[in-house]
Design a protein around this motif. Structure first.
Motif, PDB file in Angstrom:
ATOM      1  N   ALA A  50       5.182 -15.601  -9.476  1.00 56.47           N
ATOM      2  CA  ALA A  50       4.324 -16.047 -10.525  1.00 56.47           C
ATOM      3  C   ALA A  50       3.076 -16.386 -10.009  1.00 56.47           C
ATOM      4  O   ALA A  50       1.965 -16.041 -10.556  1.00 56.47           O
ATOM      5  CB  ALA A  50       4.878 -17.397 -11.091  1.00 56.47           C
ATOM      6  N   ASN A  51       2.914 -16.856  -8.877  1.00 60.32           N
ATOM      7  CA  ASN A  51       1.591 -17.299  -8.157  1.00 60.32           C
ATOM      8  C   ASN A  51       0.482 -15.752  -7.748  1.00 60.32           C
ATOM      9  O   ASN A  51      -0.476 -16.021  -8.207  1.00 60.32           O
ATOM     10  CB  ASN A  51       1.878 -18.343  -7.035  1.00 60.32           C
ATOM     11  N   GLU A  52       1.520 -15.047  -7.336  1.00 58.34           N
ATOM     12  CA  GLU A  52       0.614 -13.731  -7.004  1.00 58.34           C
ATOM     13  C   GLU A  52       0.524 -13.037  -8.279  1.00 58.34           C
ATOM     14  O   GLU A  52      -0.843 -12.601  -8.269  1.00 58.34           O
ATOM     15  CB  GLU A  52       1.727 -12.829  -6.158  1.00 58.34           C
ATOM     16  N   LEU A  53       1.107 -13.200  -9.279  1.00 57.81           N
ATOM     17  CA  LEU A  53       0.594 -12.336 -10.440  1.00 57.81           C
ATOM     18  C   LEU A  53      -0.669 -13.211 -11.165  1.00 57.81           C
ATOM     19  O   LEU A  53      -1.504 -12.503 -11.660  1.00 57.81           O
ATOM     20  CB  LEU A  53       1.730 -12.401 -11.593  1.00 57.81           C
ATOM     21  N   ASN A  54      -0.466 -14.444 -11.012  1.00 57.21           N
ATOM     22  CA  ASN A  54      -1.677 -15.244 -11.411  1.00 57.21           C
ATOM     23  C   ASN A  54      -2.999 -14.951 -10.573  1.00 57.21           C
ATOM     24  O   ASN A  54      -3.997 -14.958 -11.202  1.00 57.21           O
ATOM     25  CB  ASN A  54      -1.378 -16.636 -11.333  1.00 57.21           C
ATOM     26  N   ASP A  55      -2.829 -14.934  -9.419  1.00 61.68           N
ATOM     27  CA  ASP A  55      -4.108 -14.541  -8.452  1.00 61.68           C
ATOM     28  C   ASP A  55      -4.520 -13.082  -8.583  1.00 61.68           C
ATOM     29  O   ASP A  55      -5.463 -12.986  -8.638  1.00 61.68           O
ATOM     30  CB  ASP A  55      -3.618 -14.457  -7.100  1.00 61.68           C
ATOM     31  N   ILE A  56      -3.644 -12.169  -8.995  1.00 61.12           N
ATOM     32  CA  ILE A  56      -3.954 -10.726  -9.422  1.00 61.12           C
ATOM     33  C   ILE A  56      -4.795 -11.180 -10.726  1.00 61.12           C
ATOM     34  O   ILE A  56      -5.890 -10.259 -10.935  1.00 61.12           O
ATOM     35  CB  ILE A  56      -2.902 -10.019  -9.581  1.00 61.12           C
ATOM     36  N   GLY A  57      -4.588 -11.782 -11.639  1.00 59.29           N
ATOM     37  CA  GLY A  57      -5.347 -11.865 -12.749  1.00 59.29           C
ATOM     38  C   GLY A  57      -6.320 -12.589 -12.667  1.00 59.29           C
ATOM     39  O   GLY A  57      -7.536 -12.186 -13.227  1.00 59.29           O
ATOM     40  N   LEU A  58      -6.477 -13.492 -11.701  1.00 59.30           N
ATOM     41  CA  LEU A  58      -7.884 -14.018 -11.475  1.00 59.30           C
ATOM     42  C   LEU A  58      -8.999 -13.266 -10.751  1.00 59.30           C
ATOM     43  O   LEU A  58     -10.130 -13.237 -10.999  1.00 59.30           O
ATOM     44  CB  LEU A  58      -7.654 -15.428 -10.527  1.00 59.30           C
ATOM     45  N   ASP A  59      -8.175 -12.313  -9.695  1.00 55.90           N
ATOM     46  CA  ASP A  59      -9.079 -11.448  -9.243  1.00 55.90           C
ATOM     47  C   ASP A  59      -9.834 -10.218 -10.007  1.00 55.90           C
ATOM     48  O   ASP A  59     -10.789  -9.957  -9.813  1.00 55.90           O
ATOM     49  CB  ASP A  59      -8.231 -10.722  -8.111  1.00 55.90           C
ATOM     50  N   LEU A  60      -8.919 -10.071 -11.055  1.00 56.15           N
ATOM     51  CA  LEU A  60      -9.494  -9.132 -12.101  1.00 56.15           C
ATOM     52  C   LEU A  60     -10.526  -9.632 -13.291  1.00 56.15           C
ATOM     53  O   LEU A  60     -11.037  -9.262 -13.894  1.00 56.15           O
ATOM     54  CB  LEU A  60      -8.114  -8.547 -13.005  1.00 56.15           C
ATOM     55  N   ASP A  61     -10.360 -11.062 -13.311  1.00 45.33           N
ATOM     56  CA  ASP A  61     -11.508 -11.580 -14.223  1.00 45.33           C
ATOM     57  C   ASP A  61     -12.891 -11.283 -14.079  1.00 45.33           C
ATOM     58  O   ASP A  61     -13.588 -11.322 -15.072  1.00 45.33           O
ATOM     59  CB  ASP A  61     -11.335 -13.218 -14.146  1.00 45.33           C
ATOM     60  N   GLU A  62     -13.236 -11.030 -12.618  1.00 40.76           N
ATOM     61  CA  GLU A  62     -14.533 -10.467 -12.630  1.00 40.76           C
ATOM     62  C   GLU A  62     -14.937  -9.230 -13.175  1.00 40.76           C
ATOM     63  O   GLU A  62     -16.128  -8.806 -13.297  1.00 40.76           O
ATOM     64  CB  GLU A  62     -15.118 -10.671 -11.042  1.00 40.76           C
ATOM     65  N   HIS A  63     -14.079  -8.475 -13.417  1.00 45.28           N
ATOM     66  CA  HIS A  63     -14.102  -7.261 -13.874  1.00 45.28           C
ATOM     67  C   HIS A  63     -13.517  -7.046 -15.494  1.00 45.28           C
ATOM     68  O   HIS A  63     -13.629  -6.008 -16.046  1.00 45.28           O
ATOM     69  CB  HIS A  63     -13.215  -5.998 -13.213  1.00 45.28           C
TER      70      HIS A  63
END
Length: 92
Positions: A50-63
């Protein structure tokens, strides 16, 4: 590209839904692990997922702007994108 915009939509996309599912499963597994019904490793693995998926979503926020722009059709004529090599090969 519009498909990616739909998948990575932070509110209604598949990534957000799967992240929520993993977080909910982690909380459920925590309850089960504290009662001795599941090994604690299951709870920890779901929490990490769950934490890794959340981090991926946060990384994609800038795009998100780029992905959202791809979702809305443009009325002006646009040249098709030129192919770009993803790997640069060195000649010997």
């Amino acid at each position: 590209m519009a498909v990616l915009a739909d998948v990575f939509d932070p509110e209604h996309g598949a990534l957000a839904a799967f992240t929520t599912l993993a977080a909910t499963a982690s909380r459920f597994a925590q309850q089960q692990a504290t009662q001795g019904l599941l090994p604690p490793e299951v709870w920890l693995a779901l929490g990490r997922a769950a934490n890794e998926l959340n981090d991926i979503g946060l990384d994609l926020d800038e795009h998100l702007d780029t992905l959202t722009a791809a979702r809305t059709p443009t009325t002006t004529a646009v040249n098709p994108p030129a192919p770009v090599p993803l790997v640069v090969r060195r000649h010997r």
